[in-house]
Scaffold this active site. Sequence first.
Site, PDB file in Angstrom:
ATOM      1  N   GLU A  63       0.805  -1.220   0.000  1.00  0.00           N
ATOM      2  CA  GLU A  63       0.000   0.000   0.000  1.00  0.00           C
ATOM      3  C   GLU A  63       0.849   1.286   0.000  1.00  0.00           C
ATOM      4  O   GLU A  63       0.831   2.058   0.969  1.00  0.00           O
ATOM      5  CB  GLU A  63      -0.949   0.004   1.201  1.00  0.00           C
ATOM      6  N   GLU A 122      -5.061  -8.704   1.178  1.00  0.00           N
ATOM      7  CA  GLU A 122      -5.668  -8.385   2.483  1.00  0.00           C
ATOM      8  C   GLU A 122      -7.159  -8.195   2.310  1.00  0.00           C
ATOM      9  O   GLU A 122      -7.597  -7.522   1.380  1.00  0.00           O
ATOM     10  CB  GLU A 122      -5.116  -7.084   3.084  1.00  0.00           C
TER      11      GLU A 122
HETATM   12  C1  FCB Z   1      -4.274  -2.045   5.623  1.00  0.00           C
HETATM   13  C2  FCB Z   1      -2.873  -2.310   6.099  1.00  0.00           C
HETATM   14  C3  FCB Z   1      -2.793  -3.334   7.188  1.00  0.00           C
HETATM   15  C4  FCB Z   1      -3.915  -3.202   8.187  1.00  0.00           C
HETATM   16  C5  FCB Z   1      -5.243  -3.132   7.475  1.00  0.00           C
HETATM   17  C6  FCB Z   1      -6.430  -3.038   8.403  1.00  0.00           C
HETATM   18  O1  FCB Z   1      -4.354  -0.773   5.069  1.00  0.00           O
HETATM   19  O2  FCB Z   1      -2.078  -2.735   5.029  1.00  0.00           O
HETATM   20  O3  FCB Z   1      -1.527  -3.218   7.804  1.00  0.00           O
HETATM   21  O4  FCB Z   1      -3.706  -2.137   9.014  1.00  0.00           O
HETATM   22  O5  FCB Z   1      -5.263  -2.045   6.606  1.00  0.00           O
END
Ligand code: FCB
Length: 492
Positions: A191, A397
Site C-alpha cells: 500500500e 488483504e
Molecule cells: C491495511 C494495512 C494493514 C492493516 C489493514 C487493516 O491498510 O495494510 O496493515 O492495518 O489495513
Amino acid sequence: MTAVRPESGSRTGAATGATPSDSPSVSATGFPTGFLWGAATASYQVEGAATVHGRTPSIWDTFSHTPGKVRNGDTGDIAADHYHRYREDVALMKDLGLGAYRFSISWSRVQPTGRGPAVEQGLDFYRRLVDELLEAGITPVATLYHWDLPQELEDAGGWPLRDTAERFADYTALVAGALGDRVPMWTTLNEPWCSAFLGYGSGVHAPGRTEPAATLRAAHHLNLAHGKGVQVLRGLLPADAQTSITLNLHQVRPLTTSAEDADAARRIDEVGNRVFTGPILDGAYPEDLLRRTSSLVDWDELVKPGDLEAIATPIDVLGVNYYTPTIVSASDGAGDSRDDGHGASDHSPWTGSEDVAFHLAPGQRTAMNWAVDASGLHALLTQLHEEHPELPLMVTENGAAFDDYVSPEGRVEDPERIAYLHSHLEAVRQAVADGADVRGYFLWSLLDNFEWSYGYAKRFGTVYVDYATQRRIPKASAHWYADVIRRGGLPD
Ligand code: FCB
C-alpha cells in the site's frame, strides 16, 4: 508533460510476465485449482522485540512513541510478540490448514540504518520463520516494505528523497540474497498510497508530515523503489519465483449521478489509484493528475529519464487489498462528511483534490466505521481484469475489525466477521466466474495486532490475542476459515 511517457518499450497492456494460458482451471467449488488460502500480518504490527540484536527505530517506532499520535499511547514495542512466538504461531497456522502466510520484513531489523551490510541476526529471524513455515507445508509470501522505514533514512529526507529508492533496492538485494532460495513469492511494497498520502499528506501515519509536494515526490519514489526492487529480485531469484506489489485500490463511487460527482470520483481514482497503476501497469502517470498538481511539483524534474521504464518492469501478479468502498461527491461546503475512512486530520491526504467530500456508505459498519460492502471487491477484481486481462490478481488483504471479547467459557464468537469473510469470498468466487484470474486470498489478519494510529483498540485477527498474557485463542471465524480451506470453497 514530456517526462511522463517512455519513448520506447512503453506498455499498453498489463505489465506482467504471465500469459492467459497460465491461468489455472476452476474447481467445482468455484475457486481456481491451486488457489492460495492464506492469512497476513506485518512486521511492526506483530513482531515486537523492537530493540533486540541491534534493531533501531523505524518511523513507526518514533511515531508511536510521540505523544498524541497513537490512541492510548500504544506502541509496537511488544505487539503480539511474534518474534519470540513464531513457532507457536506457525503451529496455529498449520492447525488452520493455511496454505500460505504473508508476512513483512522489518528493514530496521535487517539493515538498521538503512545502509550498509545486513545484520545476520536480523536476517536469521526470517530464515527461522521461513524454515518453520516450509516445514509446516505453508508457502511463505514475503513483503519487503510494510511502512516501517528506518528512522535514519527519514532523517535524511525519507520517501520524498530520491536516494531512498536506491536504498530500498540495496536492502532488497540483502533480503533476496538471504531468503531467495526458499521464498517463492515476493511483494515489494504494501500500500504505497498509505506511505505517501497518509505519511506525508494527512500525517495520520508515520512520519506524520503534512506537505502536499512531499507527498507526490514520495509517491514517485515509492513507484521507483518498486520498479528497482523488482529488477533486483529478477536478477537474484530463481526463474519461477513471483514478484508483485500490493495496492489498496480505492473502489471509488460517486454519491450521485451528477457530472460534478462523476468528476470528483475520477479525480480521486487518479490520486488514489492511477498514480500507482498508471506507471506500474501502463508506463505513464495520468496526464490530468500531472496537470492538476503541476503547481506543487515539477514532474519533468522529478521523473528522470528511465524512471518510467524501471517502474513498469513486469510483475507476475498484482496484490490488492480491499476493505470498503470510497464514496465521494464534489464538495458543497460545510455539512459534508469528511470521513474518508483513513483517520481524522486537518490536512487532506488527497493532494490536488482537497475539495472532494467523502461519505459514509449506508448499512452495517465494522469497528473501524467502515461499511461492509462485498460488491466493491467484486467490482475491483472485475474492473482490473477488464483493464488488464492478462494480469493475475491476488487478494493480499481482506477482513474486518469487530469488538471481540473472550466469553466466560473462554471462547471468542465473531459471527459478524464470519459473515464479512463469507460475503467477500463469495465476491471473489463471482469475480472468478466472471473471468478474473484470482490466484489467492489472504485474510487480514492472522492475529489481533497493532492497528497503526488506532493502536490495540481495533482487533482484526481471526486469532484473538490476550495482550496481557500473549495467549492466542482462535476465534469462531478461524474455525470457519479452516473449514473453508478444507473444502477449498464456501459452505452452502
Ligand atoms: C491495511 C494495512 C494493514 C492493516 C489493514 C487493516 O491498510 O495494510 O496493515 O492495518 O489495513
